[in-house]
Design a protein around this motif. Sequence first.
Motif, PDB file in Angstrom:
ATOM      1  N   LEU A   1       0.896  -6.845 -35.316  1.00 59.69           N
ATOM      2  CA  LEU A   1      -0.207  -7.171 -35.535  1.00 59.69           C
ATOM      3  C   LEU A   1      -0.756  -7.302 -36.895  1.00 59.69           C
ATOM      4  CD1 LEU A   1      -1.649  -5.126 -32.636  1.00 59.69           C
ATOM      5  CD2 LEU A   1      -1.323  -7.588 -32.718  1.00 59.69           C
ATOM      6  N   ASP A   2      -0.154  -6.497 -37.823  1.00 59.24           N
ATOM      7  CA  ASP A   2      -0.432  -6.644 -39.348  1.00 59.24           C
ATOM      8  C   ASP A   2      -0.072  -7.890 -39.684  1.00 59.24           C
ATOM      9  OD1 ASP A   2      -1.634  -4.315 -39.588  1.00 59.24           O
ATOM     10  OD2 ASP A   2       0.154  -3.066 -40.496  1.00 59.24           O
ATOM     11  N   ILE A   3       0.566  -8.755 -39.252  1.00 51.23           N
ATOM     12  CA  ILE A   3       0.864 -10.216 -39.937  1.00 51.23           C
ATOM     13  C   ILE A   3      -0.188 -11.152 -39.900  1.00 51.23           C
ATOM     14  CG2 ILE A   3       2.039 -12.376 -39.522  1.00 51.23           C
ATOM     15  CD1 ILE A   3       4.433 -10.754 -38.216  1.00 51.23           C
ATOM     16  N   ALA A   4      -1.162 -10.724 -39.114  1.00 48.33           N
ATOM     17  CA  ALA A   4      -2.350 -11.780 -38.915  1.00 48.33           C
ATOM     18  C   ALA A   4      -3.328 -11.200 -40.117  1.00 48.33           C
ATOM     19  CB  ALA A   4      -3.125 -11.472 -37.645  1.00 48.33           C
ATOM     20  N   PHE A   5      -3.176 -10.115 -40.855  1.00 56.08           N
ATOM     21  CA  PHE A   5      -3.974  -9.974 -41.918  1.00 56.08           C
ATOM     22  C   PHE A   5      -3.496 -10.178 -43.325  1.00 56.08           C
ATOM     23  CE2 PHE A   5      -6.052  -7.093 -45.067  1.00 56.08           C
ATOM     24  CZ  PHE A   5      -7.406  -7.489 -45.058  1.00 56.08           C
ATOM     25  N   PRO A   6      -4.097 -10.946 -44.252  1.00 54.21           N
ATOM     26  CA  PRO A   6      -5.588 -11.593 -44.406  1.00 54.21           C
ATOM     27  C   PRO A   6      -5.575 -13.021 -43.769  1.00 54.21           C
ATOM     28  CG  PRO A   6      -4.399 -11.748 -46.239  1.00 54.21           C
ATOM     29  CD  PRO A   6      -3.422 -11.034 -45.327  1.00 54.21           C
ATOM     30  N   ALA A   7      -4.282 -13.464 -43.375  1.00 53.31           N
ATOM     31  CA  ALA A   7      -4.687 -14.963 -42.654  1.00 53.31           C
ATOM     32  C   ALA A   7      -3.673 -15.069 -41.405  1.00 53.31           C
ATOM     33  CB  ALA A   7      -3.973 -15.984 -43.714  1.00 53.31           C
ATOM     34  N   GLU A   8      -3.919 -16.064 -40.742  1.00 51.01           N
ATOM     35  CA  GLU A   8      -3.135 -16.136 -39.368  1.00 51.01           C
ATOM     36  C   GLU A   8      -1.529 -16.335 -39.905  1.00 51.01           C
ATOM     37  OE1 GLU A   8      -4.107 -16.191 -36.092  1.00 51.01           O
ATOM     38  OE2 GLU A   8      -6.074 -15.238 -37.003  1.00 51.01           O
ATOM     39  N   PRO A   9      -0.768 -16.083 -38.816  1.00 48.11           N
ATOM     40  CA  PRO A   9       0.614 -16.269 -39.050  1.00 48.11           C
ATOM     41  C   PRO A   9       0.928 -17.761 -38.718  1.00 48.11           C
ATOM     42  CG  PRO A   9       0.357 -15.063 -37.077  1.00 48.11           C
ATOM     43  CD  PRO A   9      -0.893 -15.177 -37.870  1.00 48.11           C
ATOM     44  N   ALA A  10       1.935 -18.224 -39.354  1.00 47.79           N
ATOM     45  CA  ALA A  10       2.435 -19.602 -39.466  1.00 47.79           C
ATOM     46  C   ALA A  10       2.772 -19.952 -37.728  1.00 47.79           C
ATOM     47  CB  ALA A  10       3.578 -19.862 -40.137  1.00 47.79           C
ATOM     48  N   GLN A  11       2.488 -21.190 -37.501  1.00 49.41           N
ATOM     49  CA  GLN A  11       2.622 -21.496 -36.108  1.00 49.41           C
ATOM     50  C   GLN A  11       4.256 -21.775 -36.050  1.00 49.41           C
ATOM     51  OE1 GLN A  11       1.116 -25.442 -35.390  1.00 49.41           O
ATOM     52  NE2 GLN A  11      -0.967 -24.528 -34.775  1.00 49.41           N
ATOM     53  N   GLY A  12       4.858 -21.121 -34.817  1.00 52.27           N
ATOM     54  CA  GLY A  12       6.121 -21.227 -34.706  1.00 52.27           C
ATOM     55  C   GLY A  12       6.974 -20.031 -35.112  1.00 52.27           C
ATOM     56  N   LEU A  13       6.127 -19.016 -35.706  1.00 46.52           N
ATOM     57  CA  LEU A  13       6.763 -17.749 -36.250  1.00 46.52           C
ATOM     58  C   LEU A  13       7.309 -16.959 -35.102  1.00 46.52           C
ATOM     59  CD1 LEU A  13       7.099 -15.901 -38.772  1.00 46.52           C
ATOM     60  CD2 LEU A  13       5.106 -14.663 -37.955  1.00 46.52           C
ATOM     61  N   LEU A  14       8.657 -16.427 -35.239  1.00 46.92           N
ATOM     62  CA  LEU A  14       9.268 -15.723 -34.060  1.00 46.92           C
ATOM     63  C   LEU A  14       9.735 -14.577 -34.441  1.00 46.92           C
ATOM     64  CD1 LEU A  14      10.645 -15.911 -31.229  1.00 46.92           C
ATOM     65  CD2 LEU A  14      12.549 -16.693 -32.513  1.00 46.92           C
ATOM     66  N   VAL A  15       9.106 -13.183 -33.940  1.00 48.23           N
ATOM     67  CA  VAL A  15       9.511 -11.887 -34.107  1.00 48.23           C
ATOM     68  C   VAL A  15       9.887 -11.202 -32.799  1.00 48.23           C
ATOM     69  CG1 VAL A  15       8.087 -11.816 -36.342  1.00 48.23           C
ATOM     70  CG2 VAL A  15       7.361 -11.135 -34.012  1.00 48.23           C
ATOM     71  N   TYR A  16      10.777 -10.395 -32.965  1.00 44.35           N
ATOM     72  CA  TYR A  16      11.230  -9.400 -31.725  1.00 44.35           C
ATOM     73  C   TYR A  16      10.186  -8.206 -31.782  1.00 44.35           C
ATOM     74  CZ  TYR A  16      13.514  -6.854 -27.947  1.00 44.35           C
ATOM     75  OH  TYR A  16      13.767  -6.072 -26.851  1.00 44.35           O
ATOM     76  N   ASP A  17       9.243  -7.619 -30.867  1.00 47.58           N
ATOM     77  CA  ASP A  17       8.514  -6.506 -30.831  1.00 47.58           C
ATOM     78  C   ASP A  17       9.336  -5.695 -30.227  1.00 47.58           C
ATOM     79  OD1 ASP A  17       6.580  -4.508 -30.281  1.00 47.58           O
ATOM     80  OD2 ASP A  17       4.792  -5.997 -30.275  1.00 47.58           O
ATOM     81  N   VAL A  18       9.688  -4.439 -31.027  1.00 47.39           N
ATOM     82  CA  VAL A  18      10.625  -3.445 -30.522  1.00 47.39           C
ATOM     83  C   VAL A  18       9.964  -2.378 -29.445  1.00 47.39           C
ATOM     84  CG1 VAL A  18      12.639  -3.515 -32.262  1.00 47.39           C
ATOM     85  CG2 VAL A  18      10.525  -1.988 -32.330  1.00 47.39           C
ATOM     86  N   THR A  19       8.376  -2.494 -29.641  1.00 43.13           N
ATOM     87  CA  THR A  19       7.893  -1.394 -28.817  1.00 43.13           C
ATOM     88  C   THR A  19       7.522  -2.021 -27.430  1.00 43.13           C
ATOM     89  OG1 THR A  19       6.322  -0.785 -30.831  1.00 43.13           O
ATOM     90  CG2 THR A  19       5.615  -0.207 -28.728  1.00 43.13           C
ATOM     91  N   LEU A  20       7.491  -3.468 -27.283  1.00 47.58           N
ATOM     92  CA  LEU A  20       7.198  -3.790 -26.093  1.00 47.58           C
ATOM     93  C   LEU A  20       8.593  -4.616 -25.585  1.00 47.58           C
ATOM     94  CD1 LEU A  20       4.193  -5.714 -26.773  1.00 47.58           C
ATOM     95  CD2 LEU A  20       4.293  -3.494 -25.501  1.00 47.58           C
ATOM     96  N   ASN A  21       9.632  -4.472 -26.230  1.00 48.21           N
ATOM     97  CA  ASN A  21      11.002  -5.221 -25.965  1.00 48.21           C
ATOM     98  C   ASN A  21      10.667  -6.593 -25.405  1.00 48.21           C
ATOM     99  OD1 ASN A  21      12.613  -2.969 -26.525  1.00 48.21           O
ATOM    100  ND2 ASN A  21      12.170  -2.027 -24.562  1.00 48.21           N
ATOM    101  N   SER A  22      10.110  -7.603 -26.399  1.00 46.39           N
ATOM    102  CA  SER A  22       9.865  -8.745 -25.985  1.00 46.39           C
ATOM    103  C   SER A  22       9.583  -9.820 -27.382  1.00 46.39           C
ATOM    104  CB  SER A  22       8.538  -8.940 -25.314  1.00 46.39           C
ATOM    105  OG  SER A  22       7.420  -8.521 -26.004  1.00 46.39           O
ATOM    106  N   PHE A  23       9.985 -10.993 -27.184  1.00 46.58           N
ATOM    107  CA  PHE A  23       9.802 -11.851 -28.212  1.00 46.58           C
ATOM    108  C   PHE A  23       8.217 -12.514 -28.335  1.00 46.58           C
ATOM    109  CE2 PHE A  23      14.401 -12.254 -27.584  1.00 46.58           C
ATOM    110  CZ  PHE A  23      14.772 -12.510 -29.153  1.00 46.58           C
ATOM    111  N   TRP A  24       7.930 -12.625 -29.567  1.00 47.52           N
ATOM    112  CA  TRP A  24       6.574 -13.062 -29.865  1.00 47.52           C
ATOM    113  C   TRP A  24       6.736 -14.250 -30.702  1.00 47.52           C
ATOM    114  CZ3 TRP A  24       1.985 -11.573 -27.943  1.00 47.52           C
ATOM    115  CH2 TRP A  24       1.739 -10.254 -26.945  1.00 47.52           C
ATOM    116  N   TYR A  25       6.091 -15.471 -30.107  1.00 47.13           N
ATOM    117  CA  TYR A  25       5.691 -16.711 -31.344  1.00 47.13           C
ATOM    118  C   TYR A  25       4.707 -16.825 -31.262  1.00 47.13           C
ATOM    119  CZ  TYR A  25       5.738 -19.308 -26.958  1.00 47.13           C
ATOM    120  OH  TYR A  25       5.291 -19.872 -25.745  1.00 47.13           O
TER     121      TYR A  25
END
Length: 110
Positions: free
Chosen positions: A86-110
């Motif tokens: 969630l901190d990626i969105a500050f101060p600007a929006e993340p790039a379109q197509g950015l892919l990360v794995y959330d270890v708290t939710l055990n899921s991919f987010w793009y």
Amino acid sequence: MDTLARKSSLVLVRKLGRLKRMKSIFTIKIFSWTAILFLTLASFVSFGQGVGISETTITPDNSAILELRSTLRGLLVPRMTTAQRLDIAFPAEPAQGLLVYDVTLNSFWY
């Protein structure tokens, strides 16, 4: 004395001629090495279309900037917690197509 002056001026003219020849040879060498360096760097730019990573030698597809090919390994994307994601969105929006794995939710987010 006249002979000595003539000999010394002749030596000086010979030394100046040698010096001029050495300067011209030095200039030609500098120009040659500059041309070789420029042509070498230009060829790297021309043929550096994409990167292929594999256990064997591959030529990446022209439409890809990066091509990964393996039958033994996978791609490991960046892993982070939900708060970090969630901190990626500050101060600007993340790039379109950015892919990360959330270890708290055990899921991919793009």
